[in-house]
Motif scaffolding. Structure first.
Motif, PDB file in Angstrom:
ATOM      1  N   LEU A  35       0.788  98.149  51.611  1.00  0.00           N
ATOM      2  CA  LEU A  35       0.564  99.297  52.495  1.00  0.00           C
ATOM      3  C   LEU A  35       1.538 100.398  52.101  1.00  0.00           C
ATOM      4  O   LEU A  35       2.754 100.199  52.119  1.00  0.00           O
ATOM      5  N   TYR A  36       1.004 101.546  51.746  1.00  0.00           N
ATOM      6  CA  TYR A  36       1.831 102.662  51.306  1.00  0.00           C
ATOM      7  C   TYR A  36       2.147 103.560  52.500  1.00  0.00           C
ATOM      8  O   TYR A  36       1.269 103.915  53.281  1.00  0.00           O
ATOM      9  N   ASP A  37       3.415 103.927  52.599  1.00  0.00           N
ATOM     10  CA  ASP A  37       3.869 104.780  53.698  1.00  0.00           C
ATOM     11  C   ASP A  37       4.900 105.754  53.146  1.00  0.00           C
ATOM     12  O   ASP A  37       6.101 105.461  53.142  1.00  0.00           O
ATOM     13  N   GLY A  38       4.435 106.913  52.689  1.00  0.00           N
ATOM     14  CA  GLY A  38       5.331 107.883  52.084  1.00  0.00           C
ATOM     15  C   GLY A  38       5.983 107.305  50.848  1.00  0.00           C
ATOM     16  O   GLY A  38       5.302 106.793  49.942  1.00  0.00           O
ATOM     17  N   PRO A  39       7.311 107.307  50.769  1.00  0.00           N
ATOM     18  CA  PRO A  39       7.989 106.743  49.591  1.00  0.00           C
ATOM     19  C   PRO A  39       8.089 105.227  49.617  1.00  0.00           C
ATOM     20  O   PRO A  39       8.573 104.622  48.658  1.00  0.00           O
ATOM     21  N   PHE A  40       7.652 104.587  50.699  1.00  0.00           N
ATOM     22  CA  PHE A  40       7.801 103.140  50.851  1.00  0.00           C
ATOM     23  C   PHE A  40       6.474 102.429  50.613  1.00  0.00           C
ATOM     24  O   PHE A  40       5.396 103.000  50.751  1.00  0.00           O
ATOM     25  N   CYS A  41       6.601 101.162  50.270  1.00  0.00           N
ATOM     26  CA  CYS A  41       5.430 100.289  50.132  1.00  0.00           C
ATOM     27  C   CYS A  41       5.772  98.952  50.775  1.00  0.00           C
ATOM     28  O   CYS A  41       6.820  98.363  50.479  1.00  0.00           O
ATOM     29  N   ILE A  42       4.883  98.478  51.641  1.00  0.00           N
ATOM     30  CA  ILE A  42       5.104  97.224  52.373  1.00  0.00           C
ATOM     31  C   ILE A  42       4.183  96.159  51.801  1.00  0.00           C
ATOM     32  O   ILE A  42       2.952  96.278  51.864  1.00  0.00           O
ATOM     33  N   LEU A  43       4.769  95.122  51.225  1.00  0.00           N
ATOM     34  CA  LEU A  43       4.011  93.975  50.720  1.00  0.00           C
ATOM     35  C   LEU A  43       3.944  92.917  51.806  1.00  0.00           C
ATOM     36  O   LEU A  43       4.963  92.608  52.432  1.00  0.00           O
ATOM     37  N   SER A  44       2.757  92.358  52.031  1.00  0.00           N
ATOM     38  CA  SER A  44       2.583  91.378  53.108  1.00  0.00           C
ATOM     39  C   SER A  44       1.724  90.221  52.637  1.00  0.00           C
ATOM     40  O   SER A  44       0.782  90.410  51.857  1.00  0.00           O
ATOM     41  N   ILE A  45       2.047  89.038  53.134  1.00  0.00           N
ATOM     42  CA  ILE A  45       1.208  87.846  52.971  1.00  0.00           C
ATOM     43  C   ILE A  45       0.952  87.289  54.363  1.00  0.00           C
ATOM     44  O   ILE A  45       1.889  87.050  55.125  1.00  0.00           O
ATOM     45  N   VAL A  46      -0.323  87.090  54.691  1.00  0.00           N
ATOM     46  CA  VAL A  46      -0.730  86.642  56.021  1.00  0.00           C
ATOM     47  C   VAL A  46      -1.614  85.413  55.867  1.00  0.00           C
ATOM     48  O   VAL A  46      -2.430  85.328  54.928  1.00  0.00           O
ATOM     49  N   ASP A  47      -1.438  84.461  56.766  1.00  0.00           N
ATOM     50  CA  ASP A  47      -2.340  83.307  56.798  1.00  0.00           C
ATOM     51  C   ASP A  47      -3.737  83.794  57.154  1.00  0.00           C
ATOM     52  O   ASP A  47      -3.953  84.410  58.198  1.00  0.00           O
ATOM     53  N   ASN A  48      -4.706  83.504  56.291  1.00  0.00           N
ATOM     54  CA  ASN A  48      -6.043  84.082  56.434  1.00  0.00           C
ATOM     55  C   ASN A  48      -6.891  83.395  57.491  1.00  0.00           C
ATOM     56  O   ASN A  48      -8.041  83.795  57.714  1.00  0.00           O
ATOM     57  N   ARG A  49      -6.347  82.371  58.145  1.00  0.00           N
ATOM     58  CA  ARG A  49      -7.091  81.710  59.220  1.00  0.00           C
ATOM     59  C   ARG A  49      -6.365  81.788  60.561  1.00  0.00           C
ATOM     60  O   ARG A  49      -6.989  81.953  61.602  1.00  0.00           O
ATOM     61  N   THR A  50      -5.043  81.682  60.544  1.00  0.00           N
ATOM     62  CA  THR A  50      -4.287  81.771  61.794  1.00  0.00           C
ATOM     63  C   THR A  50      -3.805  83.196  62.078  1.00  0.00           C
ATOM     64  O   THR A  50      -3.285  83.459  63.165  1.00  0.00           O
TER      65      THR A  50
ATOM     66  N   ILE B  46       5.328  86.304  55.149  1.00  0.00           N
ATOM     67  CA  ILE B  46       6.499  86.999  54.620  1.00  0.00           C
ATOM     68  C   ILE B  46       6.110  88.453  54.336  1.00  0.00           C
ATOM     69  O   ILE B  46       4.924  88.787  54.262  1.00  0.00           O
ATOM     70  N   TYR B  47       7.109  89.277  54.179  1.00  0.00           N
ATOM     71  CA  TYR B  47       6.879  90.688  53.854  1.00  0.00           C
ATOM     72  C   TYR B  47       8.056  91.201  53.050  1.00  0.00           C
ATOM     73  O   TYR B  47       9.119  90.567  52.982  1.00  0.00           O
ATOM     74  N   GLN B  48       7.870  92.347  52.432  1.00  0.00           N
ATOM     75  CA  GLN B  48       8.944  93.003  51.695  1.00  0.00           C
ATOM     76  C   GLN B  48       8.675  94.499  51.687  1.00  0.00           C
ATOM     77  O   GLN B  48       7.536  94.932  51.454  1.00  0.00           O
ATOM     78  N   VAL B  49       9.702  95.288  51.948  1.00  0.00           N
ATOM     79  CA  VAL B  49       9.596  96.740  51.939  1.00  0.00           C
ATOM     80  C   VAL B  49      10.244  97.263  50.664  1.00  0.00           C
ATOM     81  O   VAL B  49      11.418  96.955  50.392  1.00  0.00           O
ATOM     82  N   LEU B  50       9.491  98.030  49.891  1.00  0.00           N
ATOM     83  CA  LEU B  50       9.994  98.636  48.658  1.00  0.00           C
ATOM     84  C   LEU B  50      10.142 100.138  48.858  1.00  0.00           C
ATOM     85  O   LEU B  50       9.389 100.749  49.613  1.00  0.00           O
ATOM     86  N   ASP B  51      11.089 100.718  48.150  1.00  0.00           N
ATOM     87  CA  ASP B  51      11.260 102.169  48.204  1.00  0.00           C
ATOM     88  C   ASP B  51      10.621 102.856  47.002  1.00  0.00           C
ATOM     89  O   ASP B  51      10.992 103.971  46.639  1.00  0.00           O
ATOM     90  N   HIS B  52       9.666 102.164  46.372  1.00  0.00           N
ATOM     91  CA  HIS B  52       8.941 102.708  45.222  1.00  0.00           C
ATOM     92  C   HIS B  52       7.578 102.027  45.150  1.00  0.00           C
ATOM     93  O   HIS B  52       7.326 101.034  45.841  1.00  0.00           O
ATOM     94  N   ASP B  53       6.698 102.567  44.335  1.00  0.00           N
ATOM     95  CA  ASP B  53       5.394 101.938  44.154  1.00  0.00           C
ATOM     96  C   ASP B  53       5.565 100.612  43.420  1.00  0.00           C
ATOM     97  O   ASP B  53       6.305 100.536  42.432  1.00  0.00           O
ATOM     98  N   PRO B  54       4.873  99.559  43.866  1.00  0.00           N
ATOM     99  CA  PRO B  54       5.075  98.245  43.249  1.00  0.00           C
ATOM    100  C   PRO B  54       4.446  98.164  41.866  1.00  0.00           C
ATOM    101  O   PRO B  54       3.452  98.843  41.558  1.00  0.00           O
ATOM    102  N   ASP B  55       5.034  97.317  41.029  1.00  0.00           N
ATOM    103  CA  ASP B  55       4.456  96.989  39.734  1.00  0.00           C
ATOM    104  C   ASP B  55       4.305  95.474  39.636  1.00  0.00           C
ATOM    105  O   ASP B  55       4.552  94.755  40.608  1.00  0.00           O
ATOM    106  N   HIS B  56       3.885  94.989  38.493  1.00  0.00           N
ATOM    107  CA  HIS B  56       3.659  93.551  38.344  1.00  0.00           C
ATOM    108  C   HIS B  56       4.934  92.741  38.567  1.00  0.00           C
ATOM    109  O   HIS B  56       4.881  91.632  39.100  1.00  0.00           O
ATOM    110  N   ALA B  57       6.080  93.284  38.165  1.00  0.00           N
ATOM    111  CA  ALA B  57       7.341  92.552  38.358  1.00  0.00           C
ATOM    112  C   ALA B  57       7.660  92.393  39.843  1.00  0.00           C
ATOM    113  O   ALA B  57       8.105  91.322  40.278  1.00  0.00           O
TER     114      ALA B  57
END
Length: 312
Positions: free
Chosen positions: A22-37, A42-53
């Motif tokens: 999820l992109y929010d201005g200069p930040f990007c929020i990575l999320s993993i959610v249980d697809n049934r419950t 977990i989540y992680q907030v980045l201050d840049h656009d994510p890459d493969h690393a």
């Protein structure tokens, strides 16, 4: 968050997850959610656009959390982003990875609606400009009537454009569609193709059956050059990946679990203006996760209060 919350979130882990960014201005929020419950794991907030690393490091964190609890991943759902296939293959190997059905169909719907808009523009450009004043000669009157019918047709195509992408049509809607596409066979072909696409995702099919249907559909589209140019998305390999869930009845067909968490974040940000810095974004998501973990006790408290008020 890495101990008590994860123990609660993973105690009924289904094995199926949805991942998204999820992109929010200069930040990007990575999320993993249980697809049934529908629990955010977990989540992680980045201050840049994510890459493969970044994605690889994030997935390694999640794999470690699963290993510590002797849990196994059974399936992954993402959108059509190119960020995920390579890191997922590197971290989780041959775990089934499917593309969200909603995102694939959305892209096809956009292509269909764009094609309908092109037909409307073409009809509008073919109209003969009207002369000033009322038509007096029989030829002018006929031309005015023809121009009025053409304008009505263009308006109908705009007003009822949703009929070309709607999943199911009632008998009256189907009659309306036949009326507005008279002498426009390309639009009828597009509607027929869209119906076949929807049939690919029928839960009663198996993946092999759906892939065979898809191959026939692609051959049919190639025969119509004009339609083939419009529906280039049908040739995308993402369409095959979107059919993975047909062989696994427990695997949800969409990534709605993570998308609804993103929608909740967007809604919250409209009312809480201070969530605009790195620390506030990170802490706000953590607060929402803690609230999710306390939902059961909150329900019990509300139930007890209602019972007390009712005198029971």
């Amino acid at each position: 968050m890495s101990t008590h919350y994860l123990n609660w979130a993973l105690e009924d882990f289904s094995g199926y997850i949805a991942a998204d960014e999820l992109y929010d201005g200069p930040f990007c929020i990575l999320s993993i959610v249980d697809n049934r419950t529908f629990k955010r794991l977990i989540y992680q907030v980045l201050d840049h656009d994510p890459d493969h690393a970044d994605i690889t490091k994030f997935l390694h964190r999640f794999r470690m959390a699963l290993r510590l609890r002797s849990l196994k991943l059974l399936g992954i759902t993402t959108d059509a982003s190119s960020l995920y296939p390579k890191p997922l293959l590197e971290v989780f190997g041959d775990v089934p990875h499917q593309i969200c059905e909603f995102h694939v169909i959305k892209e096809l719907n956009t292509a269909i609606l764009r094609a309908v808009a092109q037909v409307r523009k073409k009809l509008a450009s073919e109209q003969v400009p009207a002369k000033r004043g009322r038509p007096s000669t029989p030829e002018a009157k006929r031309a005015a009537k023809k121009r009025k019918r053409q304008q009505q047709r263009i308006g109908d195509l705009f007003e009822h454009r949703y009929l070309f992408v709607q999943h199911d049509l009632t008998p009256s809607e189907r009659r309306t569609l036949l009326t507005i596409t008279r002498s426009l066979p390309v639009l009828r072909v597009l509607r027929d193709i869209m119906e076949e696409v929807y049939r690919l995702f029928d839960r009663r099919c198996r993946t092999d059956t759906a892939l065979a249907k898809l191959a026939k559909l692609r051959q049919r589209v190639r025969r119509f050059k004009r339609v083939g140019q419009i529906l280039k998305k049908l040739q995308s390999p993402n369409l095959e990946k979107a059919l993975t869930f047909l062989d696994d009845k427990l695997l949800p067909s969409t990534s709605n679990a993570v998308e609804r968490g993103n929608r909740r974040y967007r809604k919250m940000q409209k009312t809480v203006y201070r969530v605009r810095t790195y620390e506030n974004v990170k802490n706000r998501i953590a607060l929402d996760m803690v609230r999710d973990a306390q939902q059961d006790s909150q329900r019990e408290t509300v139930k007890s209060l209602h019972q007390k008020r009712a005198g029971k």
